[in-house]
Design a protein around this motif. Structure first.
Motif: not given
Length: 435
Positions: A10, A13-16, A18, A45, A175-176, A178-180
């Motif tokens: 987790t 993912v949250t620290d990726l 942009p 994003n 994760p790429f 999902t982040k977007r």
């Protein structure tokens, strides 16, 4: 522990960070001013919400010659990644995206540098098509591995870039995207071709019918490298009772190499981002078998789906005609000849006469190359191409028996339907004209 692994995943993912994109052309920004870069970051994003979609179709392309197969030919015709991609996009848009618009993203590695003119040409007449170069976190070796040691890895003829591709589709893509803000993804390869019209929104069908993973072509995948199944067994043995449905476990253990040819798939990304699938993904990634053993994304996705999804949430889509053909190159002497894959006939997509025409056309691509005499296509009722997919039509084979647990579209498939055609179009079928 499972809990600590989930926290790590987790946090990852949250620290990726942009990624900078040119929001007009979709091409990665380099050397832009701070204000423009911030705007690009913000737009990247918010891409899913600003375009009104949570669904995306993705490619991972090579615009020149293949990093592992080298200069390629189809039969006798020279082809590049760009020519294949252009044809794939043409069939995708004409047979699906123009009817059901969604975002389309073509990714490419940091070792590939297509010209702006090439990307602009590929975008013409194709709304919501964008390009993005993968680098850094997304296109790099795991800690402790070095490029100079790659010659000692299993099957060293497959390049480091090829292994980055496996890592992308097995681990990093979830994760790429999902982040977007995306929830569902469909994959196409630059040599994937949709050859009949799809007359419904596949993403919506998945949601409405509670399907979380869909595939088009099954196969048996034994080329997985050393130690994968032992690694998975160790993980499964450490799980608490009830974490895996006993029926799933029995089906997996009775046939570990049954796979979904994942050059085309549709997935609910939440499945791969959540335990237990995400935890086993983490275990496989940390083992470095993707790089050292060339353990591929096909078998990784397939075993996760087979172990952790109820069979009724897995869909075998069979109502459109689809081609993915891997052609021999690199060190193979039969360059340009059939290696894997082929064309799978869509149920109801063609009449018998049309299907024979397609099979004849497919064979015709290789007739004039004398190197292909020993690599003739296998013809089946629902497939023409290599034997890896054709073997799944044997009703007594392990592949066909393993597939019986999954639902199909159209439902209640009956072999008698092969004389019915509800699509009059054969758009995209190769007709012998050089690419």
């Amino acid at each position: 522990s499972v809990h600590s692994n989930l926290l790590i995943w987790t946090r990852f993912v949250t620290d990726l960070p942009p990624e900078p994109l040119d929001v007009v052309t979709g091409i990665e920004v380099r050397g832009v001013g701070v204000a423009r870069a911030r705007l690009a970051h913000s737009e990247a994003n918010n891409l899913a919400t600003t375009t009104g979609g949570r669904d995306i179709i993705v490619y991972l392309a090579q615009f020149g010659h293949h990093s592992s197969y080298g200069e390629q030919t189809d039969g006798r015709n020279s082809i590049t990644g760009a020519t294949k991609l252009n044809r794939s996009l043409a069939t995708l848009y004409s047979n699906y995206v123009h009817r059901f618009p969604c975002d389309v993203m073509v990714f490419y590695g940091e070792d590939d540098n297509p010209s702006h003119d090439m990307l602009h040409t590929l975008q013409q007449g194709r709304p919501r098509l964008r390009f993005h170069q993968l680098n850094g976190t997304w296109w790099s070796l795991p800690h402790g591995l070095r490029v100079e040691d790659s010659g000692t890895w299993r099957q060293p003829g497959y390049s480091v870039g090829y292994r980055h591709m496996i890592q992308w589709y097995a681990v990093r893509i979830w994760p790429f995207l999902t982040k977007r803000g995306y929830t569902h993804v469909m994959r196409m390869d630059d040599d994937s071709y949709i050859q009949s019209a799809i007359q419904y929104n596949m993403f919506e069908y998945m949601r409405q019918h509670d399907k979380r993973y869909a595939f088009r072509q099954p196969c048996m995948e034994a080329n997985v490298g050393k130690g994968l199944f032992e690694l998975v067994d160790d993980y499964l043995n450490g799980l608490s009772p009830g974490m895996v449905d006993p029926k799933n476990l029995d089906a997996y253990r009775s046939n570990k190499i049954l796979g979904f040819y994942n050059n085309f798939f549709i997935a609910d990304m939440g499945f791969f981002m959540s335990p237990p699938a995400s935890i086993l993904l983490d275990v496989i990634e940390k083992s470095k078998k993707i790089y050292e053993q060339r353990t591929n994304d096909l078998i990784i996705q397939s075993l996760l789906v087979r172990l952790f999804l109820p069979p009724e949430q897995v869909l075998w889509i069979r109502d459109f005609t689809y081609e993915h053909t891997t052609l021999m190159g690199g060190a193979w002497k039969e360059k340009g000849c059939l290696q894997n894959g082929g064309i799978s006939r869509g149920i109801g997509a063609h009449s018998d006469a049309e299907w024979k025409q397609i099979q004849d056309s497919y064979d015709g691509r290789f007739l004039h190359n004398p190197l292909c005499a020993s690599k003739k296509a296998v013809r089946k009722a629902w497939h023409v191409g290599a034997g890896d997919i054709a073997q799944c039509e044997d009703p007594n084979g392990l592949c066909a028996k393993g597939l019986q647990q999954f639902s199909t579209k159209p439902p209640g498939f009956d072999e008698r339907w092969n004389t019915v055609s509800w699509h009059s179009s054969v758009v995209g079928v190769h007709d012998g004209i050089p690419y």
